[in-house]
Design an enzyme around this catalytic site. Structure first.
Site, PDB file in Angstrom:
ATOM      1  N   ARG A   1     -20.268 -12.653 -46.674  1.00  0.00           N
ATOM      2  CA  ARG A   1     -19.198 -12.037 -45.678  1.00  0.00           C
ATOM      3  C   ARG A   1     -19.686 -10.885 -45.021  1.00  0.00           C
ATOM      4  O   ARG A   1     -20.556 -10.177 -45.561  1.00  0.00           O
ATOM      5  CB  ARG A   1     -17.986 -11.988 -46.529  1.00  0.00           C
ATOM      6  CG  ARG A   1     -17.132 -13.178 -46.633  1.00  0.00           C
ATOM      7  CD  ARG A   1     -15.558 -12.769 -47.111  1.00  0.00           C
ATOM      8  NE  ARG A   1     -15.379 -12.269 -48.320  1.00  0.00           N
ATOM      9  CZ  ARG A   1     -14.282 -11.349 -49.055  1.00  0.00           C
ATOM     10  NH1 ARG A   1     -13.657 -11.238 -47.876  1.00  0.00           N
ATOM     11  NH2 ARG A   1     -14.468 -11.028 -50.067  1.00  0.00           N
TER      12      ARG A   1
ATOM     13  N   SER B   1       0.884  -1.027   0.014  1.00  0.00           N
ATOM     14  CA  SER B   1      -0.033  -0.151  -0.122  1.00  0.00           C
ATOM     15  C   SER B   1       0.966   1.167   0.062  1.00  0.00           C
ATOM     16  O   SER B   1       2.013   1.377   0.404  1.00  0.00           O
ATOM     17  CB  SER B   1      -0.818  -0.003   1.222  1.00  0.00           C
ATOM     18  OG  SER B   1      -1.309   1.303   1.395  1.00  0.00           O
TER      19      SER B   1
END
Length: 443
Positions: free
Chosen positions: A312, A275
């Protein structure tokens, strides 16, 4: 923040994966497409579709020519696909127009790009599988070592009944084995794509299927037996497998986030994160990464559809380019982090024993209610023990003592020892056996 933390200079220590990154790089994509173009020319030359000498020349040249991906950016932006620019760049670089004219003969851009993708995926999935097999082995060893270690099982965040830590590890491990099985099923089915402009293969020569089979053999990929330009179920399946890999990691990650909590402390992790302001903290960074990757993968996979429009679909194809690389890297990173986490786990058996031996003995409520059910209807026995559990909480007296006083003729079940763990040790050893088998390739 970078658009992709996976290749961010700032976040690559957290999410980055150098081995996976190489496989999803622009350079790898271009190189894979060149290998496809070279293999296609070789197969077509041998089949007489193009001059054999040109096929041999092109196959060799595609192994040697260098193309800068950045030089294709403008063409790709204009065309919506990279192959036209790549083919043009290759023809210029070859300086052999009599051969270069036969490059990319009869195929379409999607054939080259999708087949190149499959080449890279074959390597990526093999890498992920190897990492998962190593993780499964580590899980199996841990499950076996802790098969008889008593620990409190929790349901809905509450202490429930005695179990074994090895059995809990097995619960982390089975999804890993399932993910390995899915990878092993998928990898041999990765196909070439060779269908031509509209999926008909009409410009590939008199026997398009034979050319497709030859290309598959040359590249070590599967022959799909059809065009899959507009049928993207394999891509959706791939996304599902990648999500399953991250989900497997997240199960261990979620549980470790609980077991390493300050108020639980049944597992310690070597190398926790620091921390910026609280010196005592050792944050469970790696388990958090596992959980985050699973959440990310689930969201990404939802963007893909197995259904494509018409022959496609550009929009669907573009979506795959946005999603698939990050999904594959997330799966690879998850498998790597899981292996690292397993090497850092240290179970705190004293903390586990303390939880089981809490003074009120509420963890034995189920066993006591079933013992009492031998003397009265099950529903009445459960209600009686529930009432006594409430009294234990109010008075601070142990539940087993209250049950014994209220029902002096009742033979209480064992509240310590192996009998209290049920099938949990056997479950742990069963998983350990399965993990050994999967590592040996037999599972």
């Amino acid at each position: 923040m970078s658009a992709s933390p996976f290749d961010s200079a700032l976040y690559r220590g957290l999410f980055g994966d150098a081995e996976m990154a190489r496989l999803v790089s622009d350079t790898a994509e271009v190189r894979a497409m060149m290998l496809v173009l070279g293999a296609l020319a070789s197969v077509q030359g041998k089949a007489g579709v193009i001059p054999e000498v040109s096929g041999a020349f092109l196959a060799r040249a595609m192994m040697e020519v260098q193309v800068d991906p950045a030089g294709l950016a403008e063409s790709t932006g204009a065309n919506g696909v990279s192959v036209p620019g790549l083919v043009a760049a290759l023809r210029r670089a070859l300086e052999a127009p009599e051969h270069a004219a036969w490059l990319h003969f009869g195929a379409t851009s999607q054939d080259i790009q999708d087949t190149g993708l499959m080449l890279r995926l074959a390597r990526a999935l093999a890498l992920i599988e190897g990492r998962l097999v190593a993780a499964a082995g580590a899980l199996g060893r841990l499950a076996e070592a802790e098969a008889d270690t008593p620990v409190a099982a929790r349901t809905y965040g509450q202490v429930a009944v005695p179990s074994s830590f090895g059995a809990q590890v097995a619960v982390w491990g089975w999804p890993v084995i399932r993910a390995i099985e899915r990878l092993r099923d998928l990898r041999p089915r990765l196909p070439v794509s060779l269908s031509g402009a509209g999926g008909t293969g009409s410009m590939l020569g008199p026997d398009p299927a034979a050319i497709r089979v030859g290309l598959a053999e040359a590249l070590g990929l599967a022959d799909p037996g059809r065009s899959w330009h507009a049928e993207r179920s394999l891509i959706a399946e791939l996304a599902g497998v990648c999500t399953a890999v991250t989900t497997a990691g997240a199960k261990a990650g979620e549980d470790l986030l609980i077991l390493t909590r300050s108020d639980v402390g049944e597992v310690r992790l070597a190398g926790g994160g620091a921390s910026s302001t609280m010196p005592q903290k050792e944050n469970p960074v790696a388990p958090s990464v596992l959980v985050a990757l699973a959440r990310f993968a689930a969201a990404q996979g939802a963007a893909l559809s197995p259904a494509s429009r018409e022959a496609r679909d550009g929009a669907g194809w573009f979506t795959e380019w946005l999603v698939l690389p990050q999904l594959v890297v997330a799966a690879g990173k998850s498998a790597a982090v899981l292996g690292e986490v397993l090497g850092a786990i240290a179970p705190d058996r004293s903390a586990m024993a303390a939880r089981l031996g809490e003074p009120l003995g509420l963890i034995h409520a189920e066993a006591l209610s079933f013992a009492l059910a031998r003397a009265m209807p099950r529903s009445e026995a459960q209600a009686a023990v529930k009432r006594l559990a409430g009294e234990a909480k109010r008075t601070g007296r142990a539940l087993p003592d209250l049950v014994a006083e209220t029902h002096p003729d009742l033979t209480l079940p064992p509240l310590t020892g192996p009998e209290t763990l049920g099938a949990a040790p056997d479950d742990a050893r069963s998983f350990a056996s399965a993990a050994r088998a999967i590592a040996d390739g037999q599972g």
